[in-house]
Write a protein that holds these residues in place. Structure first.
Motif, PDB file in Angstrom:
ATOM      1  N   ALA A  27       0.431 -59.603  63.738  1.00  0.00           N
ATOM      2  CA  ALA A  27       0.059 -58.318  65.012  1.00  0.00           C
ATOM      3  C   ALA A  27      -1.517 -58.137  65.345  1.00  0.00           C
ATOM      4  O   ALA A  27      -2.508 -59.522  65.173  1.00  0.00           O
ATOM      5  CB  ALA A  27       0.041 -57.678  63.738  1.00  0.00           C
ATOM      6  N   CYS A  28      -2.303 -57.157  65.385  1.00  0.00           N
ATOM      7  CA  CYS A  28      -3.226 -57.105  65.452  1.00  0.00           C
ATOM      8  C   CYS A  28      -4.745 -57.544  64.910  1.00  0.00           C
ATOM      9  O   CYS A  28      -5.817 -58.530  66.312  1.00  0.00           O
ATOM     10  CB  CYS A  28      -3.761 -55.330  65.964  1.00  0.00           C
ATOM     11  N   CYS A  76      -9.063 -52.585  59.228  1.00  0.00           N
ATOM     12  CA  CYS A  76      -7.849 -52.827  60.228  1.00  0.00           C
ATOM     13  C   CYS A  76      -8.293 -52.378  61.629  1.00  0.00           C
ATOM     14  O   CYS A  76      -8.307 -51.634  62.296  1.00  0.00           O
ATOM     15  CB  CYS A  76      -7.031 -51.310  59.335  1.00  0.00           C
ATOM     16  N   PRO A  77      -8.727 -53.353  63.061  1.00  0.00           N
ATOM     17  CA  PRO A  77      -8.837 -55.253  62.029  1.00  0.00           C
ATOM     18  C   PRO A  77      -9.850 -55.054  61.360  1.00  0.00           C
ATOM     19  O   PRO A  77     -10.984 -54.672  62.215  1.00  0.00           O
ATOM     20  CB  PRO A  77      -7.790 -55.851  63.653  1.00  0.00           C
ATOM     21  N   GLN A  93      11.009 -47.133  50.005  1.00  0.00           N
ATOM     22  CA  GLN A  93      12.410 -48.173  49.637  1.00  0.00           C
ATOM     23  C   GLN A  93      12.400 -49.353  50.461  1.00  0.00           C
ATOM     24  O   GLN A  93      13.009 -49.861  51.049  1.00  0.00           O
ATOM     25  CB  GLN A  93      13.678 -47.280  49.734  1.00  0.00           C
ATOM     26  N   ARG A  94      12.176 -50.016  49.604  1.00  0.00           N
ATOM     27  CA  ARG A  94      11.916 -52.023  50.168  1.00  0.00           C
ATOM     28  C   ARG A  94      12.863 -52.470  49.504  1.00  0.00           C
ATOM     29  O   ARG A  94      14.176 -52.254  48.591  1.00  0.00           O
ATOM     30  CB  ARG A  94      10.798 -52.096  49.930  1.00  0.00           C
ATOM     31  N   PRO A 107      11.130 -43.345  52.437  1.00  0.00           N
ATOM     32  CA  PRO A 107      10.161 -43.810  53.306  1.00  0.00           C
ATOM     33  C   PRO A 107       9.862 -45.275  52.636  1.00  0.00           C
ATOM     34  O   PRO A 107       9.206 -46.394  53.313  1.00  0.00           O
ATOM     35  CB  PRO A 107       9.371 -43.265  53.848  1.00  0.00           C
ATOM     36  N   THR A 151      -0.178 -57.825  59.800  1.00  0.00           N
ATOM     37  CA  THR A 151       1.423 -56.841  58.627  1.00  0.00           C
ATOM     38  C   THR A 151       2.292 -58.277  58.043  1.00  0.00           C
ATOM     39  O   THR A 151       2.657 -58.476  59.456  1.00  0.00           O
ATOM     40  CB  THR A 151       1.663 -56.240  59.657  1.00  0.00           C
ATOM     41  N   VAL A 203       6.090 -58.377  57.254  1.00  0.00           N
ATOM     42  CA  VAL A 203       6.992 -57.399  56.444  1.00  0.00           C
ATOM     43  C   VAL A 203       7.816 -57.905  55.861  1.00  0.00           C
ATOM     44  O   VAL A 203       8.069 -59.414  55.542  1.00  0.00           O
ATOM     45  CB  VAL A 203       8.220 -57.038  57.296  1.00  0.00           C
ATOM     46  N   TYR A 261      -0.961 -53.617  70.162  1.00  0.00           N
ATOM     47  CA  TYR A 261      -2.470 -53.801  70.059  1.00  0.00           C
ATOM     48  C   TYR A 261      -3.502 -54.279  71.654  1.00  0.00           C
ATOM     49  O   TYR A 261      -4.943 -54.921  71.040  1.00  0.00           O
ATOM     50  CB  TYR A 261      -2.823 -54.439  68.902  1.00  0.00           C
ATOM     51  N   MET A 263       7.121 -43.652  59.817  1.00  0.00           N
ATOM     52  CA  MET A 263       5.313 -42.966  59.066  1.00  0.00           C
ATOM     53  C   MET A 263       5.622 -41.709  60.177  1.00  0.00           C
ATOM     54  O   MET A 263       4.931 -41.250  59.658  1.00  0.00           O
ATOM     55  CB  MET A 263       4.923 -44.333  59.753  1.00  0.00           C
ATOM     56  N   PHE A 308      -1.606 -48.709  55.893  1.00  0.00           N
ATOM     57  CA  PHE A 308      -1.263 -47.769  56.022  1.00  0.00           C
ATOM     58  C   PHE A 308       0.087 -48.097  56.269  1.00  0.00           C
ATOM     59  O   PHE A 308       0.274 -46.591  56.138  1.00  0.00           O
ATOM     60  CB  PHE A 308      -2.127 -46.428  56.788  1.00  0.00           C
ATOM     61  N   TYR A 309       0.714 -49.083  56.448  1.00  0.00           N
ATOM     62  CA  TYR A 309       2.123 -49.195  56.028  1.00  0.00           C
ATOM     63  C   TYR A 309       3.200 -48.656  54.967  1.00  0.00           C
ATOM     64  O   TYR A 309       3.192 -49.988  53.670  1.00  0.00           O
ATOM     65  CB  TYR A 309       3.051 -50.193  57.040  1.00  0.00           C
ATOM     66  N   ARG A 310       3.263 -47.408  54.713  1.00  0.00           N
ATOM     67  CA  ARG A 310       3.624 -48.307  52.442  1.00  0.00           C
ATOM     68  C   ARG A 310       5.354 -47.534  53.133  1.00  0.00           C
ATOM     69  O   ARG A 310       5.639 -46.301  52.753  1.00  0.00           O
ATOM     70  CB  ARG A 310       2.899 -46.539  52.015  1.00  0.00           C
ATOM     71  N   ALA A 311       5.474 -48.602  53.596  1.00  0.00           N
ATOM     72  CA  ALA A 311       6.911 -48.646  54.400  1.00  0.00           C
ATOM     73  C   ALA A 311       8.412 -49.390  53.912  1.00  0.00           C
ATOM     74  O   ALA A 311       8.031 -49.798  53.301  1.00  0.00           O
ATOM     75  CB  ALA A 311       6.623 -48.944  55.787  1.00  0.00           C
ATOM     76  N   TYR A 312       8.983 -48.704  54.404  1.00  0.00           N
ATOM     77  CA  TYR A 312      10.579 -49.389  53.831  1.00  0.00           C
ATOM     78  C   TYR A 312      10.660 -51.120  53.892  1.00  0.00           C
ATOM     79  O   TYR A 312      11.394 -51.815  53.726  1.00  0.00           O
ATOM     80  CB  TYR A 312      11.300 -49.048  54.129  1.00  0.00           C
ATOM     81  N   HIS A 313       9.880 -51.345  55.298  1.00  0.00           N
ATOM     82  CA  HIS A 313      10.009 -52.870  55.784  1.00  0.00           C
ATOM     83  C   HIS A 313       8.773 -53.495  55.458  1.00  0.00           C
ATOM     84  O   HIS A 313       8.466 -54.997  55.954  1.00  0.00           O
ATOM     85  CB  HIS A 313      10.719 -52.598  57.131  1.00  0.00           C
ATOM     86  N   VAL A 314       7.448 -52.748  55.198  1.00  0.00           N
ATOM     87  CA  VAL A 314       6.038 -54.053  54.582  1.00  0.00           C
ATOM     88  C   VAL A 314       6.137 -54.490  53.049  1.00  0.00           C
ATOM     89  O   VAL A 314       6.078 -53.648  52.617  1.00  0.00           O
ATOM     90  CB  VAL A 314       5.231 -52.902  55.296  1.00  0.00           C
ATOM     91  N   MET A 315       5.663 -55.246  53.091  1.00  0.00           N
ATOM     92  CA  MET A 315       4.987 -56.104  51.752  1.00  0.00           C
ATOM     93  C   MET A 315       3.856 -55.484  51.642  1.00  0.00           C
ATOM     94  O   MET A 315       2.864 -55.225  52.627  1.00  0.00           O
ATOM     95  CB  MET A 315       5.050 -57.778  52.111  1.00  0.00           C
ATOM     96  N   GLN A 316       3.530 -55.040  50.684  1.00  0.00           N
ATOM     97  CA  GLN A 316       2.683 -54.031  50.095  1.00  0.00           C
ATOM     98  C   GLN A 316       1.409 -55.426  49.355  1.00  0.00           C
ATOM     99  O   GLN A 316       1.087 -55.295  48.606  1.00  0.00           O
ATOM    100  CB  GLN A 316       3.212 -53.747  49.374  1.00  0.00           C
TER     101      GLN A 316
END
Lengths: 195, 592
Positions: free
Chosen positions: A73-74, A169-170, B178-179, B176, A112, A114, B269, B251, A146-154
């Motif tokens: 990504a970026c 970031c970046p 739920q992975r 949002p 990111t 995912v 980007y 998001m 800041f992607y606390r999301a359903y498809h993003v690895m934390q």
């Protein structure tokens, strides 16, 4: 025979003037860890030294990192700036960008990751030969950002080990360079020992 | 400092926030009148018009949507031939809870139309892939995100989320965070369909399926293409996306209107500021406000600088793929200067988040115009030099001319916009067709090229950089208008800190805005800008609360990459690599 100390007053390494390496009866002088780098710079000047194999190998490894840019990504765009002409990472010996994991020893995870990408990243890491180092560049690779999301690895440390985390970031190219230098220090100190 | 002067001493006397009141756009009357005219022309009973919209909007019977789309496209007076977008929206309280929204554009009349279909949880919608090839992927995305099934779709499977994903993420009742974890055992194997042109061809070669990406030097990020090769010739290609699906739309629903701006940065980007501008203009349209003239001109200038930077990244990376590395080292230098200017304005290099709803975050530095002039003087030399390096280079020309051709008709049917459409000879540019932030007041041309091959796309990008420089030179000559850079409206923009600390009223406004956010009136709107690689649109639905009810981004890369499989079929792998770079696919935007 006159012996001249080199610049570092604390160094125990001496050098014989007007004598080719190996021609005298002396077999060389012990070196302290961390001093090897500057001494080798003098090597071509007509001297020789002995050191431990580890120090020598670490010195070589840390100065010729071959990155595999896992750019998603970026952050990859900032990586492009870093290898570009303005910042020029080849000053630190890390410019030989390899796109085959078999030829690289530094995995730069830029951007990111995912969940769909997870198995791919794991596979690439597994394909890299030892020793291998990992830099997680940017907030996303570090923690999901800041992607606390359903498809993003934390954070990529869910699946692979990480040596250096670079914040931002970046991150700016300077920031990434600092990360690479920190990794270099780590390798020099011999902190990273894998197989 | 503008941050101190952007508020007048007189207390704000404008209208109070009109949230929860219906949204009536400024041009609702002409749009409604035009809608009636369209309905009369078409004479189709399946459509009922929705009043008070920003463009003619119709509610269409579910079973007849494909026919209506075909009629709109084939009617010679209307000619809605360019498919822009197809997406869903979820209203769980309704009996038929989903809306599937189609947006089309008419190149002939320069107008847009929006069609909506209401779908219940167990209903299916007839597919419109027979009318617009573009809607193949768009319909798959609606299925992935909402679970709406399309009857007759050739390939109804998930597109953005991975194979092990359960549920449909953009439904309102989906958590949002739920992975679902994908392991290597679950990864589906893709075998591309062989193109009928080559299916019966009998050659001496063995057929091989080859995987390119998602980690491949030439895929610029996270694109994946699976090709079937007959010898060296590609006889079937299938693209797989979603390797950078960062859930932008979900998001957005969990953040306030201002907080969405950093997320928009990370769509494309390579030209982040254009995304900022597009989103801010969409929300401003919903709010019925306009940013001050100074802010608009800075937005325009930075957009044009970043359009140049975007094209620089595209061209130089593409040339690296073809084998011309020098240009990359050379062109990175002026790009660094553009980044430097942005850094001076916003403090950030690549992803500035500089634009706010209602204006800009801070004023530009005092030497902004001098710096801009220096850049405008410097850039032509770089562009000319690179052109000289490659134009007469036979290796380059033979690798790009006649490669990956897409015809004008196909490009339109696939929903191409931006430089790739203009390389097919269609002079469609949002900045000319529906000007915003003052593009109509500048003297510039829309470059087009004929041929639709990789070479034509190069030509258009080079010329567009020159046209951007023309706009920039005129903007510098005019000078920046004096005044504030953000609207004087405490329901939208934060009061300056000096007032917050000293005045009760400003403190309350500050508190209200931080805690409750901007609350636009109930309604929906769509705003489009010309992004680095095509029409970038934001569709925003407000329910009157501080969070957007739905933000949909119309990513220009999405249809471009969709057509890629068709473009490279019959070519060789090296040609495919060169073509991919020339499309300038940005994964962040593609997968949003």
């Amino acid at each position: 025979m006159p012996i001249e100390k080199i610049d570092n007053p604390n160094s125990i390494i001496g050098r014989k003037l007007n004598q080719l390496p190996g021609s005298g009866p002396e077999k060389g002088i012990q070196t302290l860890p961390g001093e090897s780098e500057r001494d080798i710079a003098d090597f071509a000047g007509g001297s020789y030294l002995t050191t431990t194999v580890d120090t020598m190998v670490n010195w070589a490894r840390s100065n010729s990192l071959w990155p595999f840019p896992f750019g998603t990504a970026c952050c990859a765009i900032e990586f492009m700036s870093m290898v570009g002409s303005h910042y020029d990472v080849s000053r630190f010996g890390a410019e030989v960008v390899r796109f085959s994991p078999r030829q690289a020893d530094l995995l730069l995870v830029e951007g990111t990751i995912v969940d769909k990408m997870g198995p791919v990243l794991k596979k690439i890491y597994d394909q890299m030969p030892e020793p291998r180092y990992v830099i997680a560049m940017g907030a996303c690779a570090t923690s999901g950002g800041f992607y606390r999301a359903y498809h993003v690895m934390q954070g990529i440390d869910e699946i692979i080990p990480v040596d250096i985390w670079v914040p931002g970031c970046p991150p700016t190219p300077d920031g990434l360079m600092y990360g690479i230098l920190k990794l270099k220090e780590k390798i020099d100190r011999g902190e990273i020992r894998r197989s | 400092m503008s941050t101190l002067t952007r508020y007048s001493a007189i207390p704000y006397t404008g209208p109070a926030p009109t949230n929860r009141a219906p949204y009536v756009p400024k041009n609702a009357e002409p749009a409604n009148a035009r809608g009636e005219a369209i309905a009369t022309t078409l004479g189709n009973a399946a459509m009922t018009q929705e009043r008070g919209q920003d463009m003619p909007t119709f509610l269409v019977e579910r079973a007849r949507i494909a026919d209506v789309l075909r009629n709109l496209a084939e009617n010679p007076d209307l000619a809605f031939i360019l498919p822009l977008d197809c997406f869903g929206t979820d209203y769980p309280d309704r009996e038929e809870r989903f809306d599937v929204v189609y947006q089309l554009y008419s190149l002939k009349n320069n107008e847009r139309i929006r069609l909506k279909v209401r779908v219940g949880e167990n209903d299916t919608v007839p597919t419109s892939t027979g009318v617009f090839k573009s809607f193949d992927w768009f319909e798959r995305e609606v299925f992935d995100m909402f679970g709406v099934r399309f009857e007759g779709h050739p390939n109804m499977r998930r597109i953005l989320c991975h194979e092990a994903f359960q549920g449909h993420a953009l439904r309102k009742d989906y958590d949002p965070a739920q992975r679902w974890i994908l392991t290597e055992q679950n990864v589906a194997r893709i075998i591309p369909k062989i193109d009928p042109r080559f299916a019966t061809e009998d050659t001496d070669f063995e057929r091989v399926t080859l995987n390119l990406g998602p980690s491949h030097p030439a895929t610029h990020g996270t694109l994946r293409i699976v090709v079937t090769l007959d010898g060296e010739k590609i006889i079937g290609a299938d693209a797989e996306i979603g390797y950078l699906h960062r859930c932008f739309e979900k998001m957005s629903e969990t953040h306030t209107y201002q907080q969405v701006i950093p997320y928009t940065d990370r769509l494309n980007y390579c030209s982040a500021i254009i995304n900022n501008v597009g989103y801010a203009l969409a929300v401003e349209k919903l709010l019925g406000i306009e940013a001050p003239a100074r802010a608009q001109q800075v937005r325009l200038m930075l957009s044009e600088f970043w359009r140049i930077a975007d094209h620089i990244v595209c061209i130089s990376a593409n040339l690296v793929d073809i084998g011309a590395l020098t240009n990359y080292w050379y062109l990175m230098q002026p790009r660094e200067e553009i980044i430097g200017l942005t850094e001076a304005c916003s403090g950030a290099r690549l992803l500035p988040s500089y634009v706010r709803v209602g204006g800009l975050a801070v004023d530009v530095p005092s030497n902004f115009l001098e710096q801009a002039q220096r850049l405008v003087d410097m850039l032509p030399r770089y562009i000319d030099d690179v052109e000289k390096l490659i134009w007469k280079n036979r290796i380059f020309r033979e690798r790009v001319q006649g490669v990956a051709v897409i015809s004008k008709e196909d490009a339109i049917n696939f929903g191409f916009t931006g430089p790739c459409l203009r390389a097919c000879g269609v002079p469609y540019d949002v900045r000319k067709a529906s000007p915003y932030i003052g593009y109509e007041t500048y003297d510039w041309d829309v470059p087009i090229a004929e041929g639709g091959d990789t070479y034509a796309r190069f030509l258009v990008r080079f010329e567009e950089m020159r046209q951007s420089l023309r706009i920039l030179q005129q903007a510098i000559d005019r000078g920046l208008p004096a005044g504030p850079v953000i609207v004087d409206n405490p329901y939208v923009a934060l009061p300056p800190k000096s007032k917050v600390y000293n005045e009760m009223e400003s403190l309350i406004y500050h508190f209200k805005l931080i805690m409750h956010g901007i609350q636009p009136p109930v309604g929906e709107t769509y705003f489009q800008v010309e992004g680095g690689n095509g029409e970038l649109g934001f569709y925003v639905v407000s329910d009157g609360t501080k969070n957007p009810y739905r933000v949909r981004v119309r990513p220009p890369c999405f249809p471009l990459f969709e057509a890629f499989g068709q473009m490279i079929t019959g070519q060789t792998i090296p040609d495919a690599i060169g073509a991919l770079g020339s499309l300038n696919i940005i994964a962040g935007e593609l997968d949003h």
